[in-house]
Scaffold this active site. Structure first.
Site, mmCIF file in Angstrom:
data_model
loop_
_atom_site.group_PDB
_atom_site.id
_atom_site.type_symbol
_atom_site.label_atom_id
_atom_site.label_comp_id
_atom_site.label_asym_id
_atom_site.label_seq_id
_atom_site.Cartn_x
_atom_site.Cartn_y
_atom_site.Cartn_z
ATOM 1 N N HIS A 38 51.547 53.678 26.670
ATOM 2 C CA HIS A 38 52.113 54.718 27.534
ATOM 3 C C HIS A 38 53.633 54.762 27.353
ATOM 4 O O HIS A 38 54.369 54.127 28.112
ATOM 5 C CB HIS A 38 51.775 54.440 29.000
ATOM 6 C CG HIS A 38 50.300 54.390 29.282
ATOM 7 N ND1 HIS A 38 49.526 53.311 28.945
ATOM 8 C CD2 HIS A 38 49.475 55.296 29.864
ATOM 9 C CE1 HIS A 38 48.273 53.541 29.313
ATOM 10 N NE2 HIS A 38 48.220 54.740 29.865
ATOM 11 N N HIS A 280 52.068 60.792 28.079
ATOM 12 C CA HIS A 280 51.716 59.823 29.116
ATOM 13 C C HIS A 280 50.996 58.618 28.529
ATOM 14 O O HIS A 280 51.364 57.474 28.814
ATOM 15 C CB HIS A 280 50.832 60.488 30.180
ATOM 16 C CG HIS A 280 50.267 59.524 31.168
ATOM 17 N ND1 HIS A 280 50.950 59.133 32.298
ATOM 18 C CD2 HIS A 280 49.085 58.854 31.204
ATOM 19 C CE1 HIS A 280 50.210 58.265 32.974
ATOM 20 N NE2 HIS A 280 49.070 58.086 32.331
ATOM 21 N N GLU A 435 41.158 48.995 55.183
ATOM 22 C CA GLU A 435 40.665 47.792 54.513
ATOM 23 C C GLU A 435 41.247 47.611 53.113
ATOM 24 O O GLU A 435 41.577 46.490 52.716
ATOM 25 C CB GLU A 435 39.133 47.817 54.416
ATOM 26 C CG GLU A 435 38.412 47.664 55.737
ATOM 27 C CD GLU A 435 38.131 48.992 56.402
ATOM 28 O OE1 GLU A 435 37.374 49.003 57.383
ATOM 29 O OE2 GLU A 435 38.676 50.026 55.935
ATOM 30 N N HIS A 497 25.663 49.622 57.905
ATOM 31 C CA HIS A 497 26.526 48.495 58.245
ATOM 32 C C HIS A 497 25.940 47.150 57.830
ATOM 33 O O HIS A 497 26.585 46.118 58.019
ATOM 34 C CB HIS A 497 26.801 48.480 59.758
ATOM 35 C CG HIS A 497 27.832 49.475 60.179
ATOM 36 N ND1 HIS A 497 27.741 50.819 59.888
ATOM 37 C CD2 HIS A 497 29.003 49.327 60.877
ATOM 38 C CE1 HIS A 497 28.789 51.452 60.389
ATOM 39 N NE2 HIS A 497 29.569 50.571 60.975
#
Length: 701
Positions: A38, A280, A435, A497
């Site tokens: 890159h 890129h 999270e 869950h």
């Protein structure tokens, strides 16, 4: 929001500009030599990286790890040459041959920066956005560290005051993790954090108009950041004077993190490749590299051209770094002289030693009582909090369920937060329902050093965290994940869950130790072992994931062999088992019940509790064979999840009582009954296995 530069006192010479252009040419040459990489972002970001490394940051190339240094995080890790070229120019240990061996076997310049592999690399960044969250964690840790050792000092006056600088690209800010982390940083008012955004409008698929239309600067204002925009020079190149002014202005804002938007042109000044998506992630090509060298006044026939004047100029940072460190050490010694007790604590923590007598504070639970292992974990944390001040952490808004509140009276929050327990140096972190960034922030906290961190959520939501957990393992970081509600035993919340595949999936991550204790006393031993392993005695660290029950489980007498990962919980009545039952967590008591049935029917049965497969595999073959005798082929493994982990332990003759499908919404006891996690079913499976193996043995005779 600033839109134009102010008058600057930045000293910027022709040699500085030549050094920046040298970094550009080195980036182009390195990618061209290996044939992939890159180059474009490293070329356009060279002025920003050079300004940080040579003009702004307090660091010492001779000692990249000293406590008082500023930290630099390249969140846009694909542009690793942005960092490598500066580490080379500044004298952090990289040499020209390292750049020439970019992305090749055994080199110190891998495709993405790797912590512990290359001096001066503060974190492993590859997945976009991780570095943003790492930087937020480092800034949090810096504040907590200051609270441990020098809380009364005036702002900016403590040897523990320093800045965290990060560079992020468009891709980093599109990833959701950066939004989570940036929201957290604004809420925490992390004035020691400066994030530079490479606003080049290019991603792999072309112009970012393909995917983004928001006003990113205003988004950061809404997060509560101090925002500035730095305009480029008329030719499109980044303006180091304007950038320097913006950074200096950012450092003066102590109650907000700072966001600096830098409008750049990718691959500047390559005549044809600049501002293209090809620049890129692809080599520019020989002709374009040569053309760029002509634009910048370099010999197009020479590769990796670095003049003696440039390298002498840039490596003068070594002397400036030594002076900066010497000044810091003077202030640090003054602090030591005035804070003997805290200095002793600093030395202990820096050496990763634990306080004397800390193990005596660990709770021991009465055998026979039913206790949820999440509740036992909470008791352990509260006991340790009083004696291990560097231990801190919290939860992703599930503290009451995860039992992760180490101190109810002390929350890590800015002083002006309306909550009565708010304390800038508080023990309990409220990560919010974030999270993914929580896990990456924990990585940043661990990387910063001088604290021990944990963070909790439900085991099923470890999926949100997985990329950061994987990087914890890749970097050997001593972070502890507290994952509760670890099976269908959580009950009525249902299959969304209830974790099924998670234990096996997490065990598949190399270097992550998953620990699923059977009861309260195993939970205590697990915490003790985790903390003990976070010392230099063990060499490289490792992340740990504690999988804990929501429901109560029977408590057994404590057995120190739990720290070995697997051990004989109950021996066969004859001392020689005919069948071995292996179980973890809440299924251990099911195996114990099955043993009682089998023993009553005259079958000598051993129960092995295996809280951590990883710890068990560390033991020598003799110990492992003593727990799982090779001559006993009748084996049954019991775990309320998919059975991938257990095939190697039960062998071809054994069986696994597992859950190869999703759960359901019902009481946990009902689900255990319906899905076969009962003493009766396990005993029946054991009889089947025993009959099968007896038949095989007879046939072989």
């Amino acid at each position: 929001m600033s839109t134009k530069p102010t008058t600057t006192d930045l000293e910027w010479t022709e040699l500085d500009q030549r050094a920046v252009d040298t970094a550009r040419i080195l980036a182009a040459d390195a990618v061209q030599k290996v044939g992939n990489g890159h180059p474009g972002t490293a070329m356009s970001l060279a002025p920003a990286a050079y300004t940080l490394f040579q003009k702004v940051m307090r660091h010492d190339p001779a000692d990249p790890d000293w406590t008082g240094r500023d930290r630099f995080v390249l969140s846009a890790g694909h542009s690793s040459l942005t960092l490598y070229t500066q580490l080379y120019l500044a004298g952090f240990g990289l040499e020209l041959d390292d750049l020439k061996s970019f992305r090749t076997w055994g080199s110190r310049t891998p495709g993405h920066p790797e912590y512990g592999h290359t001096p001066g690399v503060e974190t492993t960044t590859g997945p976009l956005g991780q570095g943003v969250a790492n930087a937020v964690g480092m800034a949090m840790a810096a504040r907590y560290e200051r609270g441990l050792f020098d809380p009364e000092a005036a702002p900016g006056a403590s040897p523990f005051d320093h800045f965290i600088y990060a560079i992020a690209g468009d891709g980093c800010l599109q990833e959701g993790i950066s939004a989570e982390a940036s929201s957290m940083a604004g809420h925490q008012q992390l004035g020691n954090l400066v994030l530079l955004w490479d606003d080049n409008h290019i991603s792999i698929e072309g112009d970012t108009e393909t995917a983004v239309s928001e006003d990113t600067a205003k988004r950061y204002e809404a997060y509560g950041w101090h925002v500035q925009r730095v305009a480029p020079k008329p030719d499109g190149d980044l303006d180091p004077h304007a950038l320097y002014d913006a950074i200096e202005a950012a450092k003066l804002v102590t109650d907000k993190p700072s966001f600096i938007a830098m409008r750049s042109i990718i691959a500047w000044p390559a005549p044809n490749a600049q501002n293209t998506e090809a620049a890129h992630g692809s080599a520019l090509g020989d002709d374009e590299v040569a053309a760029t060298k002509r634009v910048l006044g370099f010999d197009p026939e020479k590769a990796f051209e670095v003049s003696d004047e440039v390298i002498t100029h840039t490596r003068a940072l070594g002397e400036r770094g030594r002076q900066a460190k010497a000044e810091w050490e003077k202030s640090f010694q003054e602090w030591r002289n005035s804070n003997a007790e805290r200095a002793a604590e600093f030395d202990r923590i820096a050496a990763t030693e634990l306080p004397k007598g800390w193990e005596e504070k660990l709770p021991v639970f009465e055998a026979g009582k039913g206790v949820a292992t999440r509740a036992a974990s909470g008791k352990v944390l509260q006991a340790l909090g009083a004696v291990i001040p560097e231990l801190w952490g919290g939860s992703a808004d599930l503290a009451g369920s995860n039992n992760t509140t180490i101190d109810k009276t002390s929350s890590f929050l800015p002083a002006d937060n309306p909550l009565p327990e708010a304390n800038p140096y508080g023990r309990t972190i409220h990560f919010g329902i974030r999270e993914h960034s929580m896990a990456a922030e924990m990585n940043g906290i661990a990387l910063h050093g001088n604290t021990r961190v944990y963070g909790g959520t439900f085991l099923v939501f470890s999926d949100y965290m997985r990329n950061a957990v994987r990087l914890s393992a890749l970097m050997h970081l001593p972070v502890t994940y507290v994952w509760t509600h670890d099976s269908i035993g959580l009950g009525e919340d249902g299959p969304t869950h209830q974790p099924v595949e998670h234990l096996a999936s997490l065990r598949a991550i190399p270097g992550l130790n998953v620990v699923r204790p059977a009861d309260a006393n195993e939970t205590t031993i697990a915490w003790r072992e985790i903390l003990r392993r976070y010392t230099k005695v063990f060499g490289k660290g490792a992340p740990h994931g504690l999988a804990l029950t929501r429901q109560g489980v029977p408590t057994y007498e404590a057995n120190e062999d739990a720290a070995k990962g697997g051990y004989v919980l109950f021996e066969a009545s004859t001392g020689t088992p005919e069948v071995v039952l292996i179980a973890t967590g809440s299924e251990v008591h099911v195996a114990v019940g099955a043993r009682e049935e089998l023993e009553a029917a005259g079958t000598p049965t051993r129960v092995v509790s295996m809280p951590s497969v990883e710890w068990f595999e560390e033991q020598d073959q003799g110990y492992r064979d003593s727990v799982l005798p090779p001559n006993v082929k009748a084996r049954v493994a019991v775990e309320a999840g998919i059975g991938l982990t257990w095939h190697k332990y039960v062998g071809d003759a054994g069986r696994i009582v597992s859950l190869e499908h999703f759960g359901a919404s019902a009481d946990g006891k009902v689900l255990f009954q319906e899905f076969g996690f009962t003493a009766e079913n396990v005993a029946n499976v054991a009889r089947t296995v025993l009959n099968s193996t007896t038949g095989i043995a007879a046939a072989q005779r």
